[in-house]
Design a protein around this motif. Structure first.
Motif, PDB file in Angstrom:
ATOM      1  N   THR A  54       1.906 -16.607   3.325  1.00 25.76           N
ATOM      2  CA  THR A  54       1.341 -16.916   4.667  1.00 25.76           C
ATOM      3  C   THR A  54       0.380 -15.898   5.398  1.00 25.76           C
ATOM      4  O   THR A  54       0.050 -16.208   6.364  1.00 25.76           O
ATOM      5  N   SER A  55      -0.148 -15.049   4.631  1.00 29.82           N
ATOM      6  CA  SER A  55      -1.260 -14.073   5.280  1.00 29.82           C
ATOM      7  C   SER A  55      -2.011 -13.280   4.217  1.00 29.82           C
ATOM      8  O   SER A  55      -1.576 -13.455   2.924  1.00 29.82           O
ATOM      9  N   ILE A  56      -2.991 -12.700   4.617  1.00 27.61           N
ATOM     10  CA  ILE A  56      -3.878 -11.959   3.673  1.00 27.61           C
ATOM     11  C   ILE A  56      -3.836 -10.746   4.352  1.00 27.61           C
ATOM     12  O   ILE A  56      -4.008 -10.437   5.521  1.00 27.61           O
ATOM     13  N   VAL A  57      -3.514  -9.561   3.648  1.00 31.15           N
ATOM     14  CA  VAL A  57      -3.327  -8.212   4.030  1.00 31.15           C
ATOM     15  C   VAL A  57      -4.310  -7.211   3.440  1.00 31.15           C
ATOM     16  O   VAL A  57      -4.595  -7.325   1.995  1.00 31.15           O
ATOM     17  N   THR A  58      -5.043  -6.493   4.281  1.00 30.78           N
ATOM     18  CA  THR A  58      -5.699  -5.452   3.717  1.00 30.78           C
ATOM     19  C   THR A  58      -5.534  -4.030   4.117  1.00 30.78           C
ATOM     20  O   THR A  58      -5.044  -3.913   5.264  1.00 30.78           O
ATOM     21  N   GLY A  59      -5.023  -3.189   3.318  1.00 31.75           N
ATOM     22  CA  GLY A  59      -4.607  -2.100   3.242  1.00 31.75           C
ATOM     23  C   GLY A  59      -5.706  -0.848   3.011  1.00 31.75           C
ATOM     24  O   GLY A  59      -6.605  -1.202   2.147  1.00 31.75           O
ATOM     25  N   VAL A  60      -5.656   0.120   3.518  1.00 37.57           N
ATOM     26  CA  VAL A  60      -6.691   1.201   3.289  1.00 37.57           C
ATOM     27  C   VAL A  60      -5.897   2.558   3.183  1.00 37.57           C
ATOM     28  O   VAL A  60      -5.091   2.869   4.148  1.00 37.57           O
ATOM     29  N   GLU A  61      -6.238   3.301   2.220  1.00 38.31           N
ATOM     30  CA  GLU A  61      -5.623   4.626   1.919  1.00 38.31           C
ATOM     31  C   GLU A  61      -7.018   5.522   1.911  1.00 38.31           C
ATOM     32  O   GLU A  61      -7.913   5.100   1.413  1.00 38.31           O
ATOM     33  N   SER A  62      -7.140   6.492   2.878  1.00 35.78           N
ATOM     34  CA  SER A  62      -8.059   7.241   2.938  1.00 35.78           C
ATOM     35  C   SER A  62      -7.677   8.850   3.198  1.00 35.78           C
ATOM     36  O   SER A  62      -6.723   9.125   3.577  1.00 35.78           O
ATOM     37  N   ARG A  63      -8.596   9.520   2.710  1.00 35.36           N
ATOM     38  CA  ARG A  63      -8.427  11.050   2.937  1.00 35.36           C
ATOM     39  C   ARG A  63      -9.611  11.858   3.196  1.00 35.36           C
ATOM     40  O   ARG A  63     -10.542  11.670   2.442  1.00 35.36           O
TER      41      ARG A  63
END
Length: 494
Positions: free
Chosen positions: A52-61
């Motif tokens: 039911t969704s589109i998920v954008t995840g970000v890992e940053s450092r």
């Protein structure tokens, strides 16, 4: 999606995505982040589709140094939207000090509901909007729709977590350009994005036919990012010294900057951009004229007339945002309230004398004046008793507010060792205006080597507006000392 943060340390996004067991991965990409030509970290973006969704995840450092002290900022970020592009929710977790700061946003019938928390301290606000909001995947689709036609213009609105505001971008397609990335020459679409929310800053991006980002630059901020491999992104590197790399060289080494009562400066931007309207004028600083390069700015040490100061606590609707407590300035915390009460005990409830007493107490209590923290809350500062200018300013403002003295944060530059460095201090309301104090030096007033760029009420604990004010000057500003006055003697500088 690369977070476009206006000032490097407290505002570059650094966030991580958790795996989703039943998700289909649409993209999994790594970017190397570059500051002033030097690699400083990475961004890892994963886009997944669920039922039911589109998920954008970000890992940053980001790993940098500040005057030899290492500073690490990392965290997590997750955007959820429907397959048709309707925004659902946003969540970020960042660690700018010891405790994590989380920001949750849910979209509901024309309102973004926000919850921001540092440790156990949380605040809730609502942000109404009229625009059609786009989250990262919908923005990618929009770019794909307009790709390839030079001169095409379009716009979109999105939620900016740094400003905690709805931001509108205007986009222009500049054409196609061949760029070598990941060892291969690629024909990409070059676009330019501008927004009034970040005045004086242009973002340039290179995207493919599907709208996917491959490279971005923000020249005014000396920030860039480009696709790379996971191994290259995570490779260890020598940290860039953020303070040293952003200091502004000048023509004079003022040996006693804290004693300067008045000074005249010439300010100009490296690329010849207009300075008018970029520098605020007030009782401390006024623009006296222009040069062929920029402006002449007069700065003075100013303290209030002792016969015109008001007693605290100060009341009035116009001061509410300068008196509120939030996740950055916990005015309700007993140690903060207790320290403030002791600091103003013998001031007769005079607002200026009370603020000066608080400034002196903060200067004394922070005995570890280091650069190892990005941005700590007032509660963390009073407990750990360490920090740089931002920690001094945040604790001073929180203590002043806790006893009813309106206070706001100020960003600008200050003279140090023959150069100017980016700095933060406070202003307090004492009845007939706002007056500056700087607990980093604890002198009971602010000398004329402090040049102000902006002030902020830090509503809901956000300070992004201070960073936005710095953006037009970052790595572009030049300062020439024309003259300065100490103890009534004026020194002219060639």
């Amino acid at each position: 999606m690369i977070r476009r943060s206006p000032f490097v340390l407290s505002l570059i996004a650094l966030l991580v995505v958790a795996p989703f067991a039943s998700a289909e991965v649409l993209s999994d990409i790594w970017f190397e982040t570059v500051l002033a030509g030097s690699p400083v970290g990475y961004v890892h973006e994963v886009t997944e589709t669920r039922p039911t969704s589109i998920v954008t995840g970000v890992e940053s450092r980001i790993v940098v140094e500040r005057m030899g002290r290492p500073v690490l900022i990392d965290g997590r970020e997750r955007w959820a939207e429907t397959p048709t592009g309707e925004p659902l929710s946003y969540r970020s977790t960042a660690r700018l000090a010891v405790e994590e700061t989380t920001l949750d946003a849910t979209v509901d019938d024309g309102v973004i509901k926000l919850r921001k928390a540092t440790g156990e301290d949380a605040t809730h606000t609502s942000l109404p909007f009229d625009e059609d909001l786009l989250w990262p995947f919908a923005i990618r689709q929009l770019h794909a729709e307009h790709a390839g036609t030079e001169g095409t213009t379009y716009s979109f609105a999105t939620f900016d977590p740094e400003l905690e505001a709805v931001v509108e971008y205007d986009v222009e397609v500049l054409g196609s350009e061949t760029v070598t990335l990941l060892g291969e020459a690629r024909s990409l679409h070059k676009i330019r994005l501008v927004t009034p929310s970040y005045p004086g800053v242009e973002f340039v991006e290179w995207r493919d036919d599907a709208g996917r980002l491959w490279k971005m630059e923000a020249p005014e901020l000396s920030v860039a990012a480009a696709r790379t491999t996971r191994e290259s992104a995570q490779a260890s590197r020598e940290a860039t010294d953020l303070v040293a790399s952003t200091m502004i060289k000048t023509n004079a080494d003022i040996l006693e900057p804290y004693a300067v009562d008045e000074a005249l400066y010439e300010l100009w931007l490296e690329d010849g951009a207009e300075m008018a309207g970029r520098i605020p004028e007030d009782a401390r600083q006024t623009i006296e004229g222009t040069t062929d390069r920029g402006i002449l700015l007069r700065v003075r040490r100013v303290v209030p007339d002792s016969t015109r100061t008001v007693t605290f606590p100060v009341r009035g609707a116009e001061f509410e945002k300068y008196l509120e407590g939030n996740s950055l300035m916990q005015t309700w915390y007993l140690r903060i309230l207790g320290a403030a009460s002791k600091s103003v005990w013998e001031t007769g409830q005079d607002a200026w004398l009370g603020a000066v007493g608080i400034e002196a107490w903060v200067f004394r209590i922070i005995d570890n004046k280091g650069f190892g923290t990005a941005l700590a809350s007032a509660r963390e500062v009073i407990e750990r008793q360490e920090g740089d200018c931002s920690e001094h300013a945040v604790l001073t403002a929180a203590m002043a507010r806790s006893v009813g003295i309106p206070a706001r944060l100020v960003s600008g530059i200050v003279h140090a060792d023959g150069r100017f460095a980016y700095h933060m201090w406070v202003e307090v309301w004492t009845g007939d205006g706002w007056y500056a104090l700087d607990a980093t030096v604890g002198r009971g007033s602010v000398d004329a080597t402090h040049i102000k760029f902006a002030d902020s009420a830090a509503e809901n604990g956000r300070v992004g507006d201070l960073a936005v004010a710095i953006a037009p000057f970052f790595n572009r500003l030049n300062v020439r000392v024309v003259e300065y006055t100490i103890d009534g003697e004026t020194h002219t500088v060639n």
